[in-house]
Motif scaffolding. Sequence first.
Motif: not given
Length: 356
Positions: A127-142
């Motif tokens: 498993i590799k992590v490749t990025g990070y982004s903002l979503q609506n409100g306080n939602a986030r994702s890797f």
Amino acid sequence: MKKRVSVLLVLSMLLSVTMALAACSKGEETTKKKKAKKSKETVETSEPDKTDTEPSESPSKDSSSDVVPTDTPESSDASFGKDSEVSSMVDEQGTIVQIGPHEIPGYEYRQVTVDEQEIINVDGLVIKVTGYSLQNGNARSFQMNVDNQTGHPILIQNEMLRINGFEISGFFIEELEDQTNTDVDFEFFMTLGTDIGDWDPRTVDMKFSVEYTDTEATFKTDVGSFVTSLGDEEATYDFSYGAPLFDDGTMYVSAIDYSTDSYGDGKLLLYIENNRDTTMLFDRDYLRVNGIDVSTLIYSFVQPHSKKIVTVYFYKSKLDELNIKDVKTIALTMMIREEDNYQDKIYGEPLIIKFD
């Protein structure tokens, strides 16, 4: 002839006297029967009148024990009437603690990036992590890449997500066939922002559970860690304003905030530290609001050497049922045990959180 007439006269007189006596006797008997009948009718009609007008008997001394005072708990309305919040409160025993003045910083945008890096490599699963982004409100994702070379189809899901040292909830579940490589998103809510004003991830720890769906064998990965572009920043948290609820040198619990959301539900925030080598379950032994029992659980597992912000909800619908208009005190005793130990429990001291 004269003698015969005299005899007839005497007989006639005797017959007359006999008939007169008989008539008198019959008349007297009839009179008695009429009097008796009249007397009987009088008794039958006058008896109810006597009952209606007769004063009732005063209760005896012994009968007073059947009278239950209306202000006793036994006679209180189970639905908690208008004054029940006061009458049903109990005398709480425990030390009074209070949450001190504090301010939660608002959101300020800062750019956060993640360089591609491997975090898990076990038995053909990478498993590799490749990025990070903002979503609506306080939602986030890797953004992550999962490569399954295990020889089995797998079901993989998150076991633990820790941001900046705090465990938070994440949403990740994926099924992969053997010899499959795919890009996926690991979504989560940055609740640390609204809870304590910590809006941006700096350090991240992840742990996963894996099932071979063809054999149903399962295992858990080790913790995989990485840092974001803010990883060099040092963060300090000052919860000295909190109301301490438990402290034995290895575990610490304090109440750091109480608020009411837009739905009218109350939210008590607890700050928990677990510095032991085992996962611990934090719950309450008992909990009362304004002296009234409220069926609210804490029930939160905290990993070894980890921290957590736990929200304890007091739903408006339940408070309304108990006629609790304003939360003035929350009395509780903490109960803590190891994850798989159901016998040995650790109890805190009785404490009362008081709100002005």
